[in-house]
Design an enzyme around this catalytic site. Structure first.
Site, PDB file in Angstrom:
ATOM      1  N   ASP A 111     -53.763-162.659  -0.591  1.00  0.00           N
ATOM      2  CA  ASP A 111     -52.631-162.284   0.239  1.00  0.00           C
ATOM      3  C   ASP A 111     -51.501-163.310   0.092  1.00  0.00           C
ATOM      4  O   ASP A 111     -51.611-164.237  -0.719  1.00  0.00           O
ATOM      5  CB  ASP A 111     -53.125-162.138   1.687  1.00  0.00           C
ATOM      6  CG  ASP A 111     -53.664-163.457   2.260  1.00  0.00           C
ATOM      7  OD1 ASP A 111     -53.309-164.538   1.775  1.00  0.00           O
ATOM      8  OD2 ASP A 111     -54.453-163.387   3.215  1.00  0.00           O
ATOM      9  N   THR A 130     -75.149-145.466   2.949  1.00  0.00           N
ATOM     10  CA  THR A 130     -75.668-146.313   4.027  1.00  0.00           C
ATOM     11  C   THR A 130     -74.531-146.856   4.871  1.00  0.00           C
ATOM     12  O   THR A 130     -74.217-148.053   4.826  1.00  0.00           O
ATOM     13  CB  THR A 130     -76.476-147.499   3.440  1.00  0.00           C
ATOM     14  OG1 THR A 130     -75.615-148.215   2.534  1.00  0.00           O
ATOM     15  CG2 THR A 130     -77.700-147.043   2.697  1.00  0.00           C
TER      16      THR A 130
END
Lengths: 140, 140, 140, 140
Positions: free
Chosen positions: D17, D59
């Site tokens: 970032d 999952t």
């Protein structure tokens, strides 16, 4: 001199969309990774190590064109093959192809620049020539 | 008939890279969102609602070309303006431009298909024509 | 004083996985966006505007806990409701809940710090107290 | 029996970032990849290959808790070490730690379920027990 570099990755569940195939912006992410690995393979430092010396912060895109030939699914290994197909004054053309085994999935041509922050306007970036000492590390 | 649709979003911190500007694959994500909003604006159902009826799972890209003109930073509002500039047999050309206020940041042309799963090979997808009843909802 | 801020977004096709539901890391992206919007709502400048003054580069996470209650699909509007539930010396606790209409999709608690680059080691970051003038803008 | 699996990756420019460090939702992406690789390492088929047999589509997470200890930057190799620390009726606890060489960057505990689509409501998913034949492939 070998002028193509290979970057391999595996398509993950989260890289795929509800159609069960790679969500296409991820290909641009992988080709961008392949582009960084290309420069690293020839010994260039990370961009952040260059910044204090010559201001270079990365190699943003100015143009890209891609053709998508076959989809890929999670669990499949893919390989990005990258080379610089043309050098210009302050930009270069990078050509990628993405393969799954023998199959060609994608072809892409990118025009990128070596960029610094613009000296007068933090909102902009500025294309610069790659310093000669770094250029000399790369294939002619 | 108005044939351009507008999709607005705000650049977030996490959309930007260490150079402080939008990481470019995110533009493809936003233009893909704009493409879905385009069809929704004319009353087409979500792709997943179409799937049981005509098998359409989405509109994958077969070709894209983009020109990046100016970078953007987090906290800035951007707008994607999208229209279909050409209809072909089983594909269409979508043209996007990305704006920040008066400034043009990006131009992009995409060739997309309406796709179903391939009837014989789950690894592949198949381009199909958009059913007439849906085509009639869209600008000529 | 109202101490909760709302950030709305729409789930896009590319935010979903092959199971057809939101790929969960995207929730963290949206809650991170909500966190930035929270501070902006009370008049704090963008982090990059603070950096030259007090070195603050953002509010990285040190801890997060999330409970996922219901899945969401593309085309659905969701809303992140965010507030600061506790102030500590150099960190704060942010509580988010994500809603789709009347339904609660997700609850999350984050511990974040105001961070600057570490003065001696560029590989690290350093937690600092938020300057009083900025703290005064926020709910008690 | 070895019950920990290792998944290695390299932090890329686009994973970071504007603070120059990994944007944290990417860690959840990598741990999710590590989770899939865990099951593959013990011989389980891809989820999409299970779906026609027992309906399992993946999952999904129901709960996660993570502690972030040190940031990472692009060009650094990281490794996710994953194991199942507890089996419950229709869920399991997966524990991950993320390492950069000798340094621990992150610890995370996830509760996940084996999920099928809900038989009556396409908007929902349903937790099911993992079939015995598949359970037998995994560490006790």
């Amino acid at each position: 001199m070998n002028d193509t570099q290979h970057y391999a990755t595996e398509v993950e569940f989260g890289d795929c969309d509800p159609a069960g195939i790679v969500y296409f912006p991820n290909y641009f992410r992988w080709m961008d990774a392949a582009s960084r690995h290309y420069f690293r393979a020839y010994g260039l430092p990370e961009w952040r190590e260059l910044t204090p010396h010559n201001g270079i912060i990365g190699t943003p895109l100015v143009d890209t064109q891609a053709r998508f030939l076959r989809p890929a699914r999670y669990g499949q290994r893919i390989e990005v093959r990258s080379r610089i197909s043309e050098w210009r004054q302050k930009s270069f053309v990078m050509t990628h192809s993405v393969h799954r085994g023998d199959e060609l999935l994608l072809e892409c041509t990118e025009v990128r620049v070596f960029a610094t922050r613009h000296p007068e306007d933090p909102e902009r970036i500025k294309a610069v020539a790659l310093p000669e000492a770094l250029r000399a590390l790369l294939p002619a």
